[in-house]
Design an enzyme around this catalytic site. Structure first.
Site, short mmCIF file in Angstrom:
data_model
loop_
_atom_site.label_atom_id
_atom_site.label_comp_id
_atom_site.label_asym_id
_atom_site.label_seq_id
_atom_site.Cartn_x
_atom_site.Cartn_y
_atom_site.Cartn_z
CG ASN A 1 -0.25 0.48 2.57
OD1 ASN A 1 0.91 0.25 2.56
ND2 ASN A 1 -1.04 0.51 3.58
CG PHE B 1 2.28 3.36 5.89
CD1 PHE B 1 2.10 4.83 6.03
CD2 PHE B 1 2.74 2.81 6.91
CE1 PHE B 1 2.18 5.45 7.24
CE2 PHE B 1 2.94 3.42 8.38
CZ PHE B 1 2.67 4.79 8.12
CG LEU C 1 8.31 -9.53 4.55
CD1 LEU C 1 8.03 -11.07 4.13
CD2 LEU C 1 9.63 -8.92 3.56
CB SER D 1 4.03 -4.96 9.58
OG SER D 1 4.39 -4.42 10.56
CB THR E 1 -1.12 -3.35 9.10
OG1 THR E 1 -1.43 -2.24 8.52
CG2 THR E 1 -0.36 -4.10 8.00
CE1 TYR F 1 6.58 -4.30 13.53
CE2 TYR F 1 8.03 -4.40 15.40
CZ TYR F 1 7.74 -4.64 14.34
OH TYR F 1 8.71 -5.24 13.39
N1 LIG Z 1 14.17 -4.22 8.97
C1 LIG Z 1 14.13 -4.83 10.43
O1 LIG Z 1 15.12 -4.48 10.98
C2 LIG Z 1 13.14 -5.57 10.81
C3 LIG Z 1 13.50 -6.32 12.29
C4 LIG Z 1 12.16 -7.35 12.42
C5 LIG Z 1 11.07 -7.40 11.71
N2 LIG Z 1 11.02 -6.75 10.54
C6 LIG Z 1 9.68 -7.04 9.66
O2 LIG Z 1 9.85 -7.22 8.58
C7 LIG Z 1 8.93 -6.70 7.72
C8 LIG Z 1 9.48 -5.62 6.66
O3 LIG Z 1 10.18 -4.72 7.33
P1 LIG Z 1 10.93 -3.46 6.44
O4 LIG Z 1 12.21 -3.17 7.33
O5 LIG Z 1 11.17 -3.91 5.03
O6 LIG Z 1 9.97 -2.43 6.69
P2 LIG Z 1 9.18 -1.42 5.52
O7 LIG Z 1 8.56 -0.49 6.29
O8 LIG Z 1 10.34 -1.14 4.69
O9 LIG Z 1 8.46 -2.44 4.68
C9 LIG Z 1 7.31 -2.82 5.02
C10 LIG Z 1 6.43 -2.76 3.77
O10 LIG Z 1 5.06 -3.19 4.19
C11 LIG Z 1 3.93 -2.24 3.39
N3 LIG Z 1 2.77 -1.99 4.37
C12 LIG Z 1 2.77 -1.44 5.38
N4 LIG Z 1 1.39 -1.68 5.59
C13 LIG Z 1 0.66 -2.26 4.83
C14 LIG Z 1 -0.60 -2.63 4.31
N5 LIG Z 1 -1.49 -2.35 5.41
N6 LIG Z 1 -0.88 -3.28 3.22
C15 LIG Z 1 0.06 -3.33 2.32
N7 LIG Z 1 1.40 -3.23 2.42
C16 LIG Z 1 1.69 -2.50 3.71
C17 LIG Z 1 4.84 -0.73 3.26
O11 LIG Z 1 4.36 0.22 2.49
C18 LIG Z 1 6.43 -1.17 3.25
O12 LIG Z 1 6.46 -1.40 1.72
C19 LIG Z 1 7.87 -6.03 8.71
O13 LIG Z 1 6.90 -7.09 8.84
C20 LIG Z 1 8.82 -6.16 9.70
O14 LIG Z 1 8.05 -6.19 10.90
C21 LIG Z 1 11.76 -6.06 10.01
#
Ligand SMILES: NC(=O)c1ccc[n+]([C@@H]2O[C@H](COP(=O)([O-])OP(=O)(O)OC[C@H]3O[C@@H](n4cnc5c(N)ncnc54)[C@H](O)[C@@H]3O)[C@@H](O)[C@H]2O)c1
Length: 420
Positions: free
Chosen positions: A120, A122, A159, A161, A178, A231
């Site tokens: 989406n 975000f 993924l 969120s 979400t 979260y």
């Molecule tokens: N990056 C880290 O260090 C880390 C650590 C622990 C867990 N995670 C998990 O890995 C996943 C990806 O993290 P990231 O670092 O790439 O974050 P990010 O914010 O870059 O990516 C999340 C993606 O989800 C999309 N999104 C959010 N809400 C949405 C919805 N309702 N519908 C459709 N799309 C939606 C966002 O637009 C974004 O593209 C997440 O679930 C996060 O919780 C990441």
């Protein structure tokens, strides 16, 4: 006078001579007609030549433009392996335009699978996956996972969120929706089409841990009503939903508990220690260290995480698995290393220690090593150099677009900032 002379001349000419004269006149006439015809032809031919060369002059630049357009349309995609029908999977990545999701998209595309990214936008950006747009194996759908989705897939990497504190605290109710309704929708889809679902969970399910390092069987220490609960608890209930669908509906689930990750395409101003230090060093501002800087953190490079996610998805391990880098470094080491890699003259500024700043955060990855044969391999310095290169390019890009991001203070807990 003249007519008399002419009469005399005619009467003096015999009929034979008359015929001769007439013949000569006819010949002269025919020669003059031919001459006119030949000269008209050559004028016409010259005209045609001139006309053709004029057209050529106009068309050539147009041809040039078409050639340029063709070049820009025949986009060069990164190399993609060929997979036979039976090995090629239809894979959905929710949140695929985000930091981790876009790297996962790259890996699965290059491995030869058909990838559908649902996002989406975000916190994600089209720019993160734009190099695949138009590829026959790739599809990008602007969709919010809080709404149901009906497509046919074999695997789902869930993924979607927001992941960094400023992003998930921006709209806590949406973060909850979400992670709860969004996860229910994806599990429902997995059930309907018989797909396997991998949930991107987080080390935050351990909360403020009383056990170091954290193993997967630690139940955690989470404040259910704190500012981060949207979260932390959102991810905890998402895990619960996965196992409920597994037990009740037979859906195949995989749960990755992801620890801090960094690399290109990470959010520049999410208030985390790596992004803050890189941004401060590149902008010649002081690197802000809270407390003495002896507290430790462990970060994994994004390609290591992506390899771990793919290994987990294709394994037969259905219980949660930690994916992170257990190599600890002090905050001060991070600051000094980043400063020297950037070649920055920034000083290190010590600020008062933040309340509740954990002294240690480190994953236990024995399970991933044993059951997936996975462990991080990218050295910290190599990963940091790639992230710095990305940040430098982004700053140039954003400067050209009149936008200069400022590092955010580390996240706020109980009114005080602290490192993530
Ligand atoms: N990056 C880290 O260090 C880390 C650590 C622990 C867990 N995670 C998990 O890995 C996943 C990806 O993290 P990231 O670092 O790439 O974050 P990010 O914010 O870059 O990516 C999340 C993606 O989800 C999309 N999104 C959010 N809400 C949405 C919805 N309702 N519908 C459709 N799309 C939606 C966002 O637009 C974004 O593209 C997440 O679930 C996060 O919780 C990441």
């Amino acid at each position: 006078m003249l007519s008399k002379a002419a009469l005399r001349l005619v009467s003096a000419v015999s009929p034979r001579r008359m015929k001769l004269l007439l013949g000569l006149a006819l010949l002269a006439y025919a020669a003059s007609v031919w001459g006119n015809f030949v000269s008209m032809r050559s004028i016409q031919e010259n005209g045609e030549l001139k006309f053709e060369s004029k057209i050529e002059e106009i068309i050539e630049p147009l041809r040039e433009k078409i050639r340029d357009l063709e070049k820009s349309f025949t986009q060069k995609y990164p190399p993609v392996k060929f997979l036979s029908e039976k090995d090629r999977k239809r894979i959905l990545i929710t949140g695929g335009a985000g930091f981790v999701g876009s790297h996962l998209t790259d890996k699965l595309m290059m491995d030869g699978h058909e990838v559908t990214v649902v996002d989406n936008f975000f916190t994600g950006r089209k720019r993160n996956v734009e190099h695949w747009i138009g590829h026959e194996n790739f599809e990008l759908i602007n969709h919010d996972v809080v709404e149901p989705l009906y497509i046919e897939v074999d695997q789902i990497y869930h993924l979607a969120s927001p992941a960094s504190p400023p992003n998930y605290m921006y709209n806590p109710i949406k973060t909850l929706k979400t992670n709860t309704i969004g996860t229910l929708n994806m599990l429902g889809l997995a059930k309907r089409v018989g797909a396997r679902l991998l949930l991107a969970s987080t080390s935050e399910v351990y909360g403020d841990p009383e056990v170091h390092p954290q193993t997967e069987d630690y139940w955690g220490h989470v404040n259910p009503i704190g500012p981060r609960a949207c979260y932390d608890e959102g991810k905890r209930v998402a895990e619960t939903m996965c196992y409920a669908y597994m037990k009740q509906e037979g859906v195949e689930v995989r749960v990755a508990r992801i620890f801090n990750t960094f690399g290109p395409r990470m959010h520049m101003n999410d208030g985390r220690v790596v992004s803050n230090f890189i941004l401060q060093a590149l902008q010649g501002e002081p690197l802000t260290v809270y407390g003495s800087g002896t507290q430790t953190r462990a970060f994994q490079y994004v390609s290591d995480l992506v390899n771990g996610l793919v290994a987990l998805m294709n394994s037969n391990v259905s219980s949660p698995v930690n994916l992170g880098n257990p190599e600890e470094h002090t905050i001060l080491e991070f600051a000094q290393l980043i400063k020297s890699l950037v070649g920055s003259g920034s000083e290190i500024q010590y600020l008062s220690e933040a309340q509740d700043d954990p002294q240690k955060r480190k994953p236990d990855i024995k399970k991933a090593k044993l059951m997936l044969g996975w462990e991080p391999v990218v050295p910290l310095e190599e990963g940091l150099n790639k992230a710095i290169h990305y940040f430098r390019k982004e700053l140039e890009y954003q400067a050209n677009n009149q936008y200069i991001p400022k590092p955010k203070p580390a996240r706020i807990k109980k009114g005080r900032t602290r490192h993530n």
